[in-house]
Design an enzyme around this catalytic site. Structure first.
Site, PDB file in Angstrom:
ATOM      1  N   ASP A   1       0.884  -1.161   0.000  1.00 32.19           N
ATOM      2  CA  ASP A   1       0.000   0.000   0.000  1.00 32.19           C
ATOM      3  C   ASP A   1       0.928   1.219   0.000  1.00 32.19           C
ATOM      4  O   ASP A   1       2.121   1.086   0.291  1.00 32.19           O
ATOM      5  CB  ASP A   1      -0.874  -0.032   1.257  1.00 32.19           C
ATOM      6  CG  ASP A   1      -1.663   1.247   1.450  1.00 32.19           C
ATOM      7  OD1 ASP A   1      -2.295   1.701   0.495  1.00 32.19           O
ATOM      8  OD2 ASP A   1      -1.603   1.791   2.568  1.00 32.19           O
TER       9      ASP A   1
ATOM     10  N   ASP B   1      -1.679  -0.791   6.043  1.00 32.06           N
ATOM     11  CA  ASP B   1      -1.908  -0.268   7.395  1.00 32.06           C
ATOM     12  C   ASP B   1      -3.341   0.187   7.644  1.00 32.06           C
ATOM     13  O   ASP B   1      -3.733   0.400   8.791  1.00 32.06           O
ATOM     14  CB  ASP B   1      -0.976   0.917   7.664  1.00 32.06           C
ATOM     15  CG  ASP B   1      -1.429   2.164   6.932  1.00 32.06           C
ATOM     16  OD1 ASP B   1      -1.524   3.228   7.563  1.00 32.06           O
ATOM     17  OD2 ASP B   1      -1.693   2.090   5.717  1.00 32.06           O
TER      18      ASP B   1
ATOM     19  N   ASP C   1      -7.189  -1.935   3.810  1.00 32.62           N
ATOM     20  CA  ASP C   1      -6.193  -2.941   3.433  1.00 32.62           C
ATOM     21  C   ASP C   1      -6.503  -4.313   4.003  1.00 32.62           C
ATOM     22  O   ASP C   1      -5.907  -5.312   3.591  1.00 32.62           O
ATOM     23  CB  ASP C   1      -4.795  -2.521   3.912  1.00 32.62           C
ATOM     24  CG  ASP C   1      -4.294  -1.259   3.219  1.00 32.62           C
ATOM     25  OD1 ASP C   1      -4.617  -1.084   2.032  1.00 32.62           O
ATOM     26  OD2 ASP C   1      -3.590  -0.459   3.860  1.00 32.62           O
TER      27      ASP C   1
END
Length: 632
Positions: A332, A525, A529
């Site tokens: 990410d 995080d 996600d």
């Protein structure tokens, strides 16, 4: 329940120490009697008595343990094998071999106890991070209570030298915190009013007054302890293989030993059962699977312990093993490779009738009603108190921006969907662009962007160096911004403008199109996600700042929020797997050789004992190497 767990653990540790000392004394006495018996060869009766006393002293626990296991129906273990082998040696008159084998075995067990206890202690030390009490302020008085009894919103004080009992926000005071127990970082962290502090850290100096933000059950320290305690419950494929192997392997070798004792003398017609029974007994001693059963799980246990001390919490041996086979890492962006903190990078005023200070004050006033990170970054940049009397109205336009009346002036702040920009104006800046229109005239723009974490670029390079074939980024951010981040970091692929459901679809696509057989890691995080973390072969969450959903869905949690710890985790897993395979090869190789030599009558009982207990000790000592932390 955890208090009880710690008390029981301590009692067991103390009990083990007392048993260890008692065992040491018994082994020494038995060894002395054994040596004396060897020296009194002329008096065979005295020699036999000394040998039997030495055997009973040193072998009593093993024989009784074997009998109890037989009563339970679980007799296919090393105690059973050692009992059969040594009692058989006594029955055929080989008293010295019987005592020597049992002595050697018990010495080996003692060393194994030392080794296993040391590795367990590395994990048990983590239990020290649990705070025993909290100083909660009630009725203007400080009361010492159990952390479980403190509620969200209550105020606590943390004195110098005390452990932070619950996750909280500092409301008064300044201090320095030792976060090493949670993050593995030795550098103290300075905190002051407004700073978030994690439970489990130690307050080094200064009195802190803080407001509790999470109950103990949801606090960082409780989650860390749960992860560490439950890690061993999830066995890796290698660990499960060893368990299954020992259950199949043991009855097979017992059957082979029986055949070895009976068939050769019958086939040869000599009927010299004594020689072949002795060979069968040596065969049994060698065949004991304890080197496999102990050393492989111990390697994983040590690897998980080493990683936890480095601030990387691996939830089980299966994930440790999966990490060693990773060849693709998917990231990410915001909060993972970048800090997730937006800052104003550039202010451009195109209206010559307005200076920059006035320009920013109008934008800050317009954004003052929003809690969006971008709005907060503008207010932070302005860094002055906003005159609320100047605000006539504020209206948020979904997906576009904000329309406000400030000092009777119409202000528009937003994206290109809200404000039309002349084609003559060229803006090449990279980042989130906030366009500003004042009284129906384009007045300028503000560039806001996230910052890369200081170790992000090095992480990508180090991943390539340790054999990761592909690094990919999935993000919901704009293409222009994300592509630049990808280029700066040296990522192989970048996919942008992804909604949460799009991330899952894209991740599935990456797995399907992957040509190699290695595992795929996803590092994230945020709450969005969590689905991808759960889908990945190994999900890694940034634990310090990450969302609870992400941490829950992940298989590995990085407590420092440093991407470089991903490299640490992979290197540690590879090292642990290498050590586990070395132990298997060592044990299997030596045992195979000595088994053949025992069957041929070349290996005596002493060599058989080395192939069992000696190899186990070597394998256990080799497992200690997994305790070493793999840093970058």
């Amino acid at each position: 329940s955890r208090k009880i767990w710690i008390i029981v653990k301590c009692k067991r540790m103390n009990g083990w120490c007392k048993m260890k000392k008692k065992k040491e004394v018994i082994i020494v006495i038995s060894a002395i009697l054994f040596v004396i018996a060897l020296l009194v060869k002329m008096n065979l009766t005295l020699q036999l008595i000394l040998m039997l006393i030495a055997y009973i002293l040193v072998g009593k626990d093993t024989v009784l343990g074997a009998i109890k296991n037989v009563e339970k129906g679980d007799f296919l273990d090393e105690k059973f094998l050692m009992t059969i082998a040594t009692l058989g040696a006594i029955l055929i008159g080989e008293y010295p071999e019987a005592v020597a084998v049992m002595l050697f075995y018990e010495v080996g067990e003692l060393f194994q106890g030392y080794a296993i206890n040391k590795s367990r202690k590395s994990i048990a030390d983590m239990m020290d991070i649990k705070p025993e009490y909290a100083n909660v302020i009630r009725n203007n008085k400080s009361q010492k209570v159990d952390p479980d009894e403190v509620q969200i919103g209550e105020t606590i004080e943390i004195k110098p030298g005390e452990r932070v009992p619950l996750d909280a926000t500092v409301v008064k005071g300044e201090s320095t915190l030792d976060t090493s127990a949670l993050t593995g970082e030795s550098v103290p962290v300075e905190v002051r009013e407004g700073a978030n502090i994690l439970s489990g850290c130690i307050n080094i100096n200064g009195l802190i007054i803080a407001e509790v933000t999470k109950e103990y059950f949801d606090s960082t320290v409780n989650k860390v302890l749960d992860l560490v305690e439950n890690a061993s419950a999830k066995k890796s494929k290698s660990e499960r293989l060893i368990t299954r192997f020992s259950k199949i392997y043991t009855p097979i070798v017992i059957g082979l030993a029986v055949l070895l004792a009976i068939l050769p003398p019958i086939i040869s017609g000599e009927y010299n059962f004594r020689v072949w029974i002795f060979r069968a007994l040596s065969f049994l001693v060698v065949s004991c699977p304890c080197a496999f059963v102990i050393s492989v799980p111990l390697s994983f246990f040590s690897g998980i312990g080493a990683a936890s001390r480095a601030g990387v919490l691996i939830k089980g041996g299966n994930y440790l093993e999966a990490l060693s086979k990773v060849d693709t890492v998917v990231f990410d962006k915001t909060g993972t490779l970048t800090k997730g903190v937006f800052n104003v990078q550039k202010v451009v005023v195109l209206d010559k009738n307005i200076d920059e200070d006035k320009f920013i004050s109008l934008v800050a006033a317009a954004e003052s009603g929003s809690n969006h990170p971008i709005s907060k970054s503008i207010q932070k940049y302005y860094n002055k108190e906003i005159d609320t009397n100047s605000i006539n109205s504020i209206k948020e336009i979904s997906g576009k921006g904000i329309e406000a009346i400030i000092d009777n002036r119409k202000i528009l702040v937003g994206n290109e969907k809200l404000i039309n920009i002349s084609k003559d104006i060229s803006i090449d800046d990279i980042g989130t662009i906030l366009y500003v229109e004042i009284d129906n005239k384009f007045a300028g723009y503000i560039v806001i962007s996230d910052e890369l974490k200081k170790d992000s670029k090095k992480t990508i390079k180090d991943l390539k160096d340790i054999g990761i074939k592909k690094t990919i980024m999935l993000t919901g951010d704009l293409e222009k911004v994300s592509k630049k981040v990808g280029k700066d970091l040296g990522l192989d692929e970048v996919y942008t403008n992804l909604l949460p459901q799009d991330k899952v679809s894209k991740f599935e696509e990456i797995i399907e199109n992957k040509k190699s057989k290695g595992n795929v890691v996803f590092v994230g995080d945020g709450i969005n996600d969590a689905p991808v973390l759960a889908r990945a072969d190994v999900g890694i969450a940034m634990g310090a700042m990450g969302s609870d959903a992400a941490i829950e869905a992940a298989d590995v949690v990085i407590m420092t929020d440093e991407p470089s710890k991903i490299v640490t985790a992979i290197k540690s897993s590879k090292r642990t797997m290498k050590i586990a395979m070395q132990n298997i090869s060592l044990a299997f190789g030596i045992k195979a050789i000595v088994l053949i030599l025992s069957a041929l009558g070349i290996a005596d009982m002493w060599m058989a004992v080395f192939a069992d207990t000696g190899v186990t000790i070597l394998a256990v000592l080799n497992s200690f190497r997994a305790l070493k932390i793999e840093n970058n």
